[in-house]
Motif scaffolding. Structure first.
Motif, PDB file in Angstrom:
ATOM      1  N   CYS A 157       0.842  -1.198   0.000  1.00  0.00           N
ATOM      2  CA  CYS A 157       0.000   0.000   0.000  1.00  0.00           C
ATOM      3  C   CYS A 157       0.873   1.243   0.000  1.00  0.00           C
ATOM      4  CB  CYS A 157      -0.961   0.008   1.190  1.00  0.00           C
ATOM      5  SG  CYS A 157      -0.177   0.187   2.778  1.00  0.00           S
ATOM      6  N   ASP A 158       0.284   2.348  -0.405  1.00  0.00           N
ATOM      7  CA  ASP A 158       1.031   3.591  -0.447  1.00  0.00           C
ATOM      8  C   ASP A 158       0.085   4.781  -0.527  1.00  0.00           C
ATOM      9  OD1 ASP A 158       1.153   2.198  -3.354  1.00  0.00           O
ATOM     10  OD2 ASP A 158       0.816   4.331  -3.582  1.00  0.00           O
ATOM     11  N   GLY A 159       0.613   5.949  -0.214  1.00  0.00           N
ATOM     12  CA  GLY A 159      -0.198   7.157  -0.310  1.00  0.00           C
ATOM     13  C   GLY A 159       0.632   8.392  -0.028  1.00  0.00           C
ATOM     14  N   PRO A 160       0.237   9.537  -0.628  1.00  0.00           N
ATOM     15  CA  PRO A 160       0.943  10.793  -0.387  1.00  0.00           C
ATOM     16  C   PRO A 160       0.517  11.418   0.939  1.00  0.00           C
ATOM     17  CG  PRO A 160      -0.795  11.133  -2.005  1.00  0.00           C
ATOM     18  CD  PRO A 160      -0.858   9.692  -1.607  1.00  0.00           C
ATOM     19  N   LEU A 161       1.482  12.049   1.637  1.00  0.00           N
ATOM     20  CA  LEU A 161       1.215  12.675   2.937  1.00  0.00           C
ATOM     21  C   LEU A 161       0.580  14.047   2.757  1.00  0.00           C
ATOM     22  CD1 LEU A 161       2.034  11.854   6.011  1.00  0.00           C
ATOM     23  CD2 LEU A 161       2.762  10.331   4.160  1.00  0.00           C
ATOM     24  N   ARG A 162      -0.658  14.068   2.301  1.00  0.00           N
ATOM     25  CA  ARG A 162      -1.400  15.326   2.202  1.00  0.00           C
ATOM     26  C   ARG A 162      -2.886  15.000   2.331  1.00  0.00           C
ATOM     27  NH1 ARG A 162       0.091  15.008  -3.496  1.00  0.00           N
ATOM     28  NH2 ARG A 162      -1.606  13.947  -4.537  1.00  0.00           N
ATOM     29  N   PRO A 163      -3.671  15.944   2.895  1.00  0.00           N
ATOM     30  CA  PRO A 163      -5.090  15.681   3.056  1.00  0.00           C
ATOM     31  C   PRO A 163      -5.717  15.333   1.709  1.00  0.00           C
ATOM     32  CG  PRO A 163      -4.475  17.726   4.150  1.00  0.00           C
ATOM     33  CD  PRO A 163      -3.294  17.290   3.365  1.00  0.00           C
ATOM     34  N   PRO A 164      -6.675  14.417   1.619  1.00  0.00           N
ATOM     35  CA  PRO A 164      -7.296  13.645   2.716  1.00  0.00           C
ATOM     36  C   PRO A 164      -6.564  12.347   3.079  1.00  0.00           C
ATOM     37  CG  PRO A 164      -8.460  13.248   0.674  1.00  0.00           C
ATOM     38  CD  PRO A 164      -7.311  14.152   0.330  1.00  0.00           C
TER      39      PRO A 164
ATOM     40  N   CYS B 267      -5.125   6.427   0.693  1.00  0.00           N
ATOM     41  CA  CYS B 267      -4.272   5.238   0.709  1.00  0.00           C
ATOM     42  C   CYS B 267      -4.699   4.308  -0.430  1.00  0.00           C
ATOM     43  CB  CYS B 267      -4.435   4.528   2.049  1.00  0.00           C
ATOM     44  SG  CYS B 267      -3.351   3.101   2.241  1.00  0.00           S
ATOM     45  N   TYR B 268      -3.722   3.766  -1.157  1.00  0.00           N
ATOM     46  CA  TYR B 268      -3.975   2.783  -2.200  1.00  0.00           C
ATOM     47  C   TYR B 268      -3.435   1.443  -1.720  1.00  0.00           C
ATOM     48  CZ  TYR B 268      -5.168   6.717  -5.117  1.00  0.00           C
ATOM     49  OH  TYR B 268      -5.783   7.831  -5.604  1.00  0.00           O
ATOM     50  N   LEU B 269      -4.330   0.469  -1.652  1.00  0.00           N
ATOM     51  CA  LEU B 269      -3.977  -0.874  -1.168  1.00  0.00           C
ATOM     52  C   LEU B 269      -4.158  -1.853  -2.313  1.00  0.00           C
ATOM     53  CD1 LEU B 269      -3.633  -3.036   1.216  1.00  0.00           C
ATOM     54  CD2 LEU B 269      -6.144  -2.976   1.341  1.00  0.00           C
ATOM     55  N   GLN B 270      -3.197  -2.712  -2.543  1.00  0.00           N
ATOM     56  CA  GLN B 270      -3.374  -3.693  -3.613  1.00  0.00           C
ATOM     57  C   GLN B 270      -2.652  -4.995  -3.327  1.00  0.00           C
ATOM     58  OE1 GLN B 270      -2.055  -0.392  -5.168  1.00  0.00           O
ATOM     59  NE2 GLN B 270      -0.333  -0.912  -3.855  1.00  0.00           N
ATOM     60  N   GLY B 271      -3.165  -6.047  -3.968  1.00  0.00           N
ATOM     61  CA  GLY B 271      -2.490  -7.326  -3.949  1.00  0.00           C
ATOM     62  C   GLY B 271      -2.877  -8.226  -2.801  1.00  0.00           C
ATOM     63  N   GLY B 272      -2.064  -9.257  -2.634  1.00  0.00           N
ATOM     64  CA  GLY B 272      -2.332 -10.311  -1.672  1.00  0.00           C
ATOM     65  C   GLY B 272      -2.363 -11.624  -2.434  1.00  0.00           C
ATOM     66  N   VAL B 273      -1.235 -12.355  -2.446  1.00  0.00           N
ATOM     67  CA  VAL B 273      -1.181 -13.595  -3.235  1.00  0.00           C
ATOM     68  C   VAL B 273      -1.862 -14.740  -2.502  1.00  0.00           C
ATOM     69  CG1 VAL B 273       0.893 -12.998  -4.543  1.00  0.00           C
ATOM     70  CG2 VAL B 273       1.128 -14.160  -2.341  1.00  0.00           C
ATOM     71  N   ASN B 274      -2.210 -14.488  -1.238  1.00  0.00           N
ATOM     72  CA  ASN B 274      -2.805 -15.525  -0.419  1.00  0.00           C
ATOM     73  C   ASN B 274      -3.815 -14.866   0.512  1.00  0.00           C
ATOM     74  OD1 ASN B 274      -2.828 -16.877   2.322  1.00  0.00           O
ATOM     75  ND2 ASN B 274      -1.854 -18.452   1.073  1.00  0.00           N
ATOM     76  N   PHE B 275      -5.084 -15.200   0.369  1.00  0.00           N
ATOM     77  CA  PHE B 275      -6.119 -14.473   1.104  1.00  0.00           C
ATOM     78  C   PHE B 275      -5.965 -14.582   2.620  1.00  0.00           C
ATOM     79  CE2 PHE B 275     -10.315 -14.581   3.226  1.00  0.00           C
ATOM     80  CZ  PHE B 275     -10.489 -13.204   3.276  1.00  0.00           C
ATOM     81  N   THR B 276      -5.635 -15.756   3.122  1.00  0.00           N
ATOM     82  CA  THR B 276      -5.528 -15.928   4.579  1.00  0.00           C
ATOM     83  C   THR B 276      -4.483 -14.973   5.153  1.00  0.00           C
ATOM     84  OG1 THR B 276      -6.127 -18.236   4.312  1.00  0.00           O
ATOM     85  CG2 THR B 276      -5.150 -17.622   6.416  1.00  0.00           C
ATOM     86  N   ALA B 277      -3.332 -14.894   4.490  1.00  0.00           N
ATOM     87  CA  ALA B 277      -2.271 -13.987   4.952  1.00  0.00           C
ATOM     88  C   ALA B 277      -2.646 -12.527   4.688  1.00  0.00           C
ATOM     89  CB  ALA B 277      -0.949 -14.335   4.263  1.00  0.00           C
ATOM     90  N   GLY B 278      -3.296 -12.272   3.568  1.00  0.00           N
ATOM     91  CA  GLY B 278      -3.729 -10.912   3.249  1.00  0.00           C
ATOM     92  C   GLY B 278      -4.730 -10.395   4.269  1.00  0.00           C
ATOM     93  N   ARG B 279      -5.622 -11.272   4.680  1.00  0.00           N
ATOM     94  CA  ARG B 279      -6.625 -10.917   5.696  1.00  0.00           C
ATOM     95  C   ARG B 279      -5.945 -10.512   7.008  1.00  0.00           C
ATOM     96  NH1 ARG B 279     -10.352 -15.679   8.249  1.00  0.00           N
ATOM     97  NH2 ARG B 279     -11.293 -14.503   9.975  1.00  0.00           N
ATOM     98  N   ALA B 280      -4.919 -11.274   7.407  1.00  0.00           N
ATOM     99  CA  ALA B 280      -4.202 -10.949   8.653  1.00  0.00           C
ATOM    100  C   ALA B 280      -3.524  -9.582   8.543  1.00  0.00           C
ATOM    101  CB  ALA B 280      -3.173 -12.034   8.961  1.00  0.00           C
ATOM    102  N   ALA B 281      -2.908  -9.316   7.389  1.00  0.00           N
ATOM    103  CA  ALA B 281      -2.214  -8.035   7.196  1.00  0.00           C
ATOM    104  C   ALA B 281      -3.210  -6.882   7.234  1.00  0.00           C
ATOM    105  CB  ALA B 281      -1.458  -8.047   5.860  1.00  0.00           C
ATOM    106  N   VAL B 282      -4.347  -7.056   6.554  1.00  0.00           N
ATOM    107  CA  VAL B 282      -5.362  -5.992   6.500  1.00  0.00           C
ATOM    108  C   VAL B 282      -5.953  -5.755   7.891  1.00  0.00           C
ATOM    109  CG1 VAL B 282      -7.663  -5.426   5.610  1.00  0.00           C
ATOM    110  CG2 VAL B 282      -5.903  -6.281   4.049  1.00  0.00           C
ATOM    111  N   LEU B 283      -6.185  -6.842   8.624  1.00  0.00           N
ATOM    112  CA  LEU B 283      -6.748  -6.712   9.971  1.00  0.00           C
ATOM    113  C   LEU B 283      -5.787  -5.928  10.879  1.00  0.00           C
ATOM    114  CD1 LEU B 283      -9.341  -7.620  11.410  1.00  0.00           C
ATOM    115  CD2 LEU B 283      -8.120  -9.660  12.182  1.00  0.00           C
ATOM    116  N   ASN B 284      -4.515  -6.271  10.802  1.00  0.00           N
ATOM    117  CA  ASN B 284      -3.484  -5.527  11.534  1.00  0.00           C
ATOM    118  C   ASN B 284      -3.482  -4.054  11.144  1.00  0.00           C
ATOM    119  OD1 ASN B 284      -1.766  -6.878  13.477  1.00  0.00           O
ATOM    120  ND2 ASN B 284      -1.178  -8.260  11.805  1.00  0.00           N
ATOM    121  N   ALA B 285      -3.591  -3.810   9.855  1.00  0.00           N
ATOM    122  CA  ALA B 285      -3.507  -2.440   9.338  1.00  0.00           C
ATOM    123  C   ALA B 285      -4.700  -1.611   9.801  1.00  0.00           C
ATOM    124  CB  ALA B 285      -3.421  -2.462   7.814  1.00  0.00           C
TER     125      ALA B 285
END
Ligand SMILES: *Cc1c(COP(=O)(O)O)cnc(C)c1O
Length: 420
Positions: A384-391, A394-412
């Motif tokens: 994920c990435d995003g410029p430090l300016r309002p608003p 954030c752009y989030l993309q990818g996840g080659v494995n849903f179970t692991a992607g879910r854990a990362a997103v939940l943490n985030a």
């Protein structure tokens, strides 16, 4: 189960459970797309007769590289193209698009961007404003450029397209959103853009930037009338396995034309060695329908979880998905940084790193990004990435494995929106 490995608060776990329930139907729909695409892929491999010997590549000039020809045959079959250039020498998506545009356009021709301003890096390729000045942009080679901005609700302006298309040699359509807050365009929308342009200019060459779009639906843009398209192997069609490369695919005469820009005028597609790249490219491509499904499921889940957390992502989890990207306004620098830190922490590589905002070439504000991937810069892997300016989008993309992607997103999400 995630809470046995990560410190997740009870109220966040409750949202996770709710999101998993709400997403069931969308998950099933994307799995049906995967199943269709995987069987299509299997048939492409068997119909083309791929053999173990096709994993052996060439050195030097790479003339008579029968294995490379087989890869391009399989790729064309699966993507519904007459012919394709599938090469490890393509170093990014931008490179494939630049080769295609320089190959198709001649001095005095007009390139018309039909779906608004193209992806950021293309401004330098085309020579929009001051971008790429002195680097040999299309503009410096006498190619004219025009664009039809999107309407206020981020849809193609069909009237505007009908007005400008008669002068166009090449029509550029971008399927995914780039750094704009819109959903990716559906194939129906792309088809309508193409019909609108062809009605006033039957000979216009339709080019589609297909980055992030491959295998998100059962068809690719060539099936709705596009002539040629391009993309990157460290996004969808590489399945998280192919370490580099890109493709240009479509009408045989046009692929031939751009091949002379890819190598050298008069040389065309006969040259280009493959060294030891072929096995990884065949393998990644074969796995791509399944991996794209994991990424789309990660996106659907993230969109639902964000919505349950009071954030409004684009697209919604119930919308049709034509790319693997989610964007949302995080609202504050702390939330954006927290989200990126959570994604980094949930990545298999470099998980101990804390993302810091940094200056990026071409950006006026500092940019923060998280990426802990097996392939450097790969965005089919979670990032994920995003410029430090309002608003603080954030752009989030990818996840080659849903179970692991879910854990990362939940943490985030916890890191960004449930700090205390
Ligand atoms: C990623 C992307 C590109 C450029 O690809 P790079 O590999 O970053 O050069 C172009 N267009 C779209 C829509 C993209 O998502």
């Amino acid at each position: 189960m995630i809470e046995q490995f990560y410190d997740i608060k009870p109220q966040v776990l409750a949202l996770d459970e709710k999101a998993m329930e709400l997403c069931k139907e969308q998950f099933a729909a994307t799995e049906r797309i995967r199943d269709y695409n995987q069987i299509k892929m299997l048939r492409a491999f068997t119909d083309c007769g791929v053999e173990a010997r096709h994993f052996w590549g060439s050195s030097g000039y790479g003339v008579w590289d029968d294995s490379r020809n087989k890869l391009e045959e399989v790729f064309s079959r699966a993507m519904g193209a007459e012919d394709a250039l599938v090469r490890p020498q393509f170093m990014s998506g931008t490179h494939t698009i630049a080769v295609a545009l320089f190959g198709l356009l001649r001095p005095g021709d007009t390139l018309l961007a039909a779906t608004g301003r193209p992806y950021d890096t293309l401004e330098g390729v085309i020579g929009i404003g001051e971008a790429g000045k002195g680097c040999g942009t299309l503009r410096e080679f006498g190619v004219l450029y025009d664009e039809v901005p999107l309407t206020a609700d981020m849809q193609p302006d069909y009237e505007g397209i009908a007005k400008k298309a008669p002068a166009a040699k090449v029509l550029h359509i971008q399927r995914s959103r780039g750094y704009t807050q819109r959903n990716a365009f559906s194939l129906e929308t792309i088809e309508k853009v193409i019909r609108t342009a062809r009605a006033v200019n039957p000979h216009v060459i339709v080019f589609v930037d297909n980055c992030y779009g491959e295998f998100t639906q059962t068809r690719e843009p060539l099936a709705v009338g596009a002539d040629i398209m391009a993309g990157s192997f460290i996004k969808n069609p590489g399945g998280g396995i192919t370490p580099t490369g890109g493709y240009i695919a479509g009408r045989a005469d046009l692929v031939e034309k751009v091949s002379h820009r890819f190598t050298a005028p008069g040389i065309g597609k006969e040259l280009g060695c493959t060294q030891d790249s072929l096995r990884d490219t065949f393998l990644g491509f074969y796995y791509a329908p399944g991996v794209v499904c994991e990424a789309v499921k990660t996106a659907i889940y993230a969109q639902c979880l964000l919505e349950l957390s009071g954030v409004h992502p684009v697209p919604r989890y119930t919308d049709e998905h034509n790319d693997i990207v989610t964007c949302f306004d995080s609202g504050s620098a702390e939330a954006l940084q927290g989200f990126c830190t959570g994604i980094q922490k949930g990545s298999p590589i470099d998980s101990f790193v804390t993302p810091e905002p940094a200056d990026e070439p071409g950006y006026t504000d500092k940019v923060i990004m998280a990426s802990g991937s097996f392939t450097e810069g790969s965005t089919i892997e979670i990032s994920c990435d995003g410029p430090l300016r309002p608003p603080y989008t954030c752009y989030l993309q990818g996840g080659v494995n849903f179970t692991a992607g879910r854990a990362a997103v939940l943490n985030a999400v916890q890191n960004a929106f449930f700090r205390d």
